[in-house]
Scaffold this motif. Structure first.
Motif, PDB file in Angstrom:
ATOM      1  N   GLU A  42     -36.586 -88.253  18.032  1.00  0.00           N
ATOM      2  CA  GLU A  42     -37.899 -87.736  18.449  1.00  0.00           C
ATOM      3  C   GLU A  42     -37.744 -86.721  19.577  1.00  0.00           C
ATOM      4  O   GLU A  42     -38.406 -85.678  19.591  1.00  0.00           O
ATOM      5  N   MET A  43     -36.855 -86.995  20.520  1.00  0.00           N
ATOM      6  CA  MET A  43     -36.627 -86.071  21.638  1.00  0.00           C
ATOM      7  C   MET A  43     -35.960 -84.779  21.166  1.00  0.00           C
ATOM      8  O   MET A  43     -36.190 -83.713  21.735  1.00  0.00           O
ATOM      9  N   ALA A  44     -35.135 -84.872  20.130  1.00  0.00           N
ATOM     10  CA  ALA A  44     -34.491 -83.663  19.604  1.00  0.00           C
ATOM     11  C   ALA A  44     -35.528 -82.714  19.019  1.00  0.00           C
ATOM     12  O   ALA A  44     -35.442 -81.488  19.194  1.00  0.00           O
ATOM     13  N   VAL A  45     -36.510 -83.273  18.318  1.00  0.00           N
ATOM     14  CA  VAL A  45     -37.587 -82.455  17.751  1.00  0.00           C
ATOM     15  C   VAL A  45     -38.405 -81.825  18.877  1.00  0.00           C
ATOM     16  O   VAL A  45     -38.743 -80.630  18.845  1.00  0.00           O
ATOM     17  N   LYS A  82     -38.834 -77.623  20.315  1.00  0.00           N
ATOM     18  CA  LYS A  82     -40.104 -76.955  20.631  1.00  0.00           C
ATOM     19  C   LYS A  82     -40.096 -76.395  22.052  1.00  0.00           C
ATOM     20  O   LYS A  82     -40.704 -75.356  22.336  1.00  0.00           O
ATOM     21  N   MET A  83     -39.403 -77.091  22.953  1.00  0.00           N
ATOM     22  CA  MET A  83     -39.387 -76.700  24.361  1.00  0.00           C
ATOM     23  C   MET A  83     -38.178 -75.843  24.722  1.00  0.00           C
ATOM     24  O   MET A  83     -37.987 -75.507  25.905  1.00  0.00           O
ATOM     25  N   ASP A  84     -37.357 -75.515  23.701  1.00  0.00           N
ATOM     26  CA  ASP A  84     -36.148 -74.736  23.915  1.00  0.00           C
ATOM     27  C   ASP A  84     -35.204 -75.433  24.905  1.00  0.00           C
ATOM     28  O   ASP A  84     -34.671 -74.817  25.830  1.00  0.00           O
ATOM     29  N   ILE A  85     -35.015 -76.738  24.698  1.00  0.00           N
ATOM     30  CA  ILE A  85     -34.116 -77.541  25.524  1.00  0.00           C
ATOM     31  C   ILE A  85     -33.056 -78.154  24.624  1.00  0.00           C
ATOM     32  O   ILE A  85     -33.367 -78.730  23.577  1.00  0.00           O
ATOM     33  N   ASP A  86     -31.809 -78.028  25.023  1.00  0.00           N
ATOM     34  CA  ASP A  86     -30.694 -78.592  24.267  1.00  0.00           C
ATOM     35  C   ASP A  86     -30.607 -80.088  24.579  1.00  0.00           C
ATOM     36  O   ASP A  86     -30.104 -80.492  25.635  1.00  0.00           O
ATOM     37  N   MET A  87     -31.080 -80.940  23.649  1.00  0.00           N
ATOM     38  CA  MET A  87     -31.130 -82.369  23.921  1.00  0.00           C
ATOM     39  C   MET A  87     -29.738 -83.010  23.904  1.00  0.00           C
ATOM     40  O   MET A  87     -29.508 -84.024  24.551  1.00  0.00           O
ATOM     41  N   TYR A  96     -25.716 -69.597  14.342  1.00  0.00           N
ATOM     42  CA  TYR A  96     -25.626 -71.048  14.540  1.00  0.00           C
ATOM     43  C   TYR A  96     -26.968 -71.634  14.968  1.00  0.00           C
ATOM     44  O   TYR A  96     -27.611 -71.159  15.899  1.00  0.00           O
ATOM     45  N   ILE A  97     -27.382 -72.686  14.246  1.00  0.00           N
ATOM     46  CA  ILE A  97     -28.655 -73.365  14.528  1.00  0.00           C
ATOM     47  C   ILE A  97     -28.391 -74.869  14.562  1.00  0.00           C
ATOM     48  O   ILE A  97     -27.637 -75.392  13.756  1.00  0.00           O
ATOM     49  N   ARG A  98     -29.056 -75.566  15.506  1.00  0.00           N
ATOM     50  CA  ARG A  98     -29.027 -77.027  15.463  1.00  0.00           C
ATOM     51  C   ARG A  98     -30.374 -77.584  15.827  1.00  0.00           C
ATOM     52  O   ARG A  98     -31.286 -76.869  16.147  1.00  0.00           O
TER      53      ARG A  98
END
Length: 446
Positions: A245-248, A252-257, A444-446
């Protein structure tokens, strides 16, 4: 000087002493029901310890392989397996369950899946129990190792044994000791992983713990042992859901979880790292929590947190496919007709196990969106896509170059991730496999 059964029983009229004696000097014959990812390694380890072991399975193929000295589980050394089965003849297999009357200790290692409604399916446990009940003899120890809900041993197994006139703790010993086998784990195996054990009576617990050996961790009751198994995997299930859930949200917040979790993990207390991914897979984590929710409903209790975690984890396949669509759209292509290569289909790295793999629903959704899919996994020969089996393909630079999108589904260590980034148009990494090199590549996308 040896002590035969009649001599020992004349000294002590209970069966516990005699069985303990046989276990201690390795003359007890062991039966293992179910020769899969849990049963075969368990049977092999007991045979290595010096016991004579009979494996029971309904599969003619598995029985033929075992008796032919052919190992089919990656975690077992092939040469040692051949020695145990062919040279030393300590392990054999059969489909004849009447031979259970020849064994002293029976370990039940059968599957406990859930059905399409997330309800426990205990068919295999009931079937194994029926076979044991039909071949019971005084002084037998029965240990259930399959994951299940609290109450299974006493509510499902014991009544069948009682019908035969046996009393737990006197002429029959019954315990629950959940398997803790992690396929592909080279650090922790059967010999060095603590093993919980709870018996129907104190005598049952002590006898089962004596058989399991130094790694045994006795608990006060069989229900505690049953609950401990589902609790530990539900704990992981819920925490993985939080990470997903935090990764999603992080996207959205442009934060690398992944970086956030690593940073949080520097705290030396009160934090345990769980990482996001394409969902949860394997024979335990996606299944065990629903055994607990099933039992809770019997008692009119809600398990809202478990059910919400399940919803989040199950939704990750849709998240991955939506990200694939978005990535292709940004490069001027639709998912319909795009060539998509999925690297890795196993539920975890470096094994060929697809049980409950989170990659499988991703493949179905990609197929439903009319993508042209190729799956590459060096440990797997074919994969199911919408109930039809498709062969996997070999890894090559050309495979990557011809793809419109490459998805890293399972982070096998044999994949060359630098090459994958260099040769692919777009790489969607669901496992953070390219964490040390990916930021250097615009594709590269994650």
């Amino acid at each position: 000087m040896s002590v035969n059964q009649q001599d020992l029983l004349s000294i002590s009229p209970n069966h516990k002493d005699y069985l303990y004696h046989k276990i201690k000097n390795k003359t007890a014959r062991i039966g293992v029901i179910g020769l899969g990812y849990v049963g075969l390694p368990t049977a092999f380890e007991k045979a290595e310890e010096g016991y004579d072991v009979i494996g029971f399975d309904v599969s003619d193929l598995k029985v033929k392989q075992v008796n032919g000295g052919k190992n089919y589980i990656n975690d077992i050394d092939d040469a040692k397996f051949n020695e145990i089965t062919k040279a030393r003849k300590k392990l054999s297999a059969t489909t004849d369950f009447s031979k259970l009357n020849q064994v002293d200790v029976v370990l039940i290692c059968v599957p406990t899946p859930i059905d399409e409604y997330k309800q426990p399916d205990l068919y295999f446990v009931r079937s194994a129990t029926d076979s044991i009940a039909a071949n019971l003899h005084p002084g037998m120890l029965v240990i259930l190792e399959s994951t299940t809900y609290p109450g299974t041993t006493e509510e499902i197994m014991m009544p069948l044994f009682a019908e035969k006139g046996y009393t737990a703790g006197k002429d029959l010993f019954v315990a629950y000791s959940p398997e803790r086998i992690d396929p592909g784990n080279r650090k922790f195996g059967i010999k060095n992983t603590p093993k919980i054990v709870g018996g129907v009576t104190e005598h049952c617990t002590s006898l089962a713990a004596g058989f399991i050996g130094e790694v045994a961790y006795p608990v006060s009751s069989v229900k505690v042992a049953e609950m401990a198994k589902v609790y530990e995997n539900t704990f992981r299930f819920i925490n993985i859901a939080f990470a997903n859930e935090m990764a999603v949200l992080g996207e959205k917040m442009d934060i690398d979880m992944w970086e956030v979790i690593e940073a949080s993990g520097t705290k030396p207390y009160g934090f345990m790292k769980f990482f996001p991914g394409p969902g949860v897979g394997g024979h335990c984590i996606p299944v065990d929590p629903y055994y607990l929710t099933y039992k809770a409903k019997e008692m009119n209790q809600n398990t809202k947190l478990i059910e919400l975690a399940g919803e989040i984890n199950n939704n990750m396949s849709e998240v991955v496919v939506n990200r694939a669509m978005k990535a292709l759209n940004e490069h001027g292509k639709a998912i319909n007709g795009s060539k998509v290569v999925l690297l890795g289909a196993a539920y975890k790295k470096d094994i060929g196990d697809m049980r409950e793999s989170p990659i499988l629903p991703i493949l179905d959704e990609l197929a439903n969106a009319n993508a042209e899919i190729k799956v590459c996994d060096p440990f797997i020969h074919q994969v199911p896509i919408n109930n039809n089996m498709h062969p996997t393909v070999n890894y090559s630079k050309k495979l990557l170059q011809n793809a419109d999108l490459v998805i890293i589904g399972t982070d096998h260590t044999c994949f060359n991730y630098k090459e994958i980034l260099e040769q692919s148009k777009i790489v969607l990494d669901t496992r953070n496999a390219c964490k040390n090199i990916g930021e250097k590549y615009t594709n590269y996308i994650r």
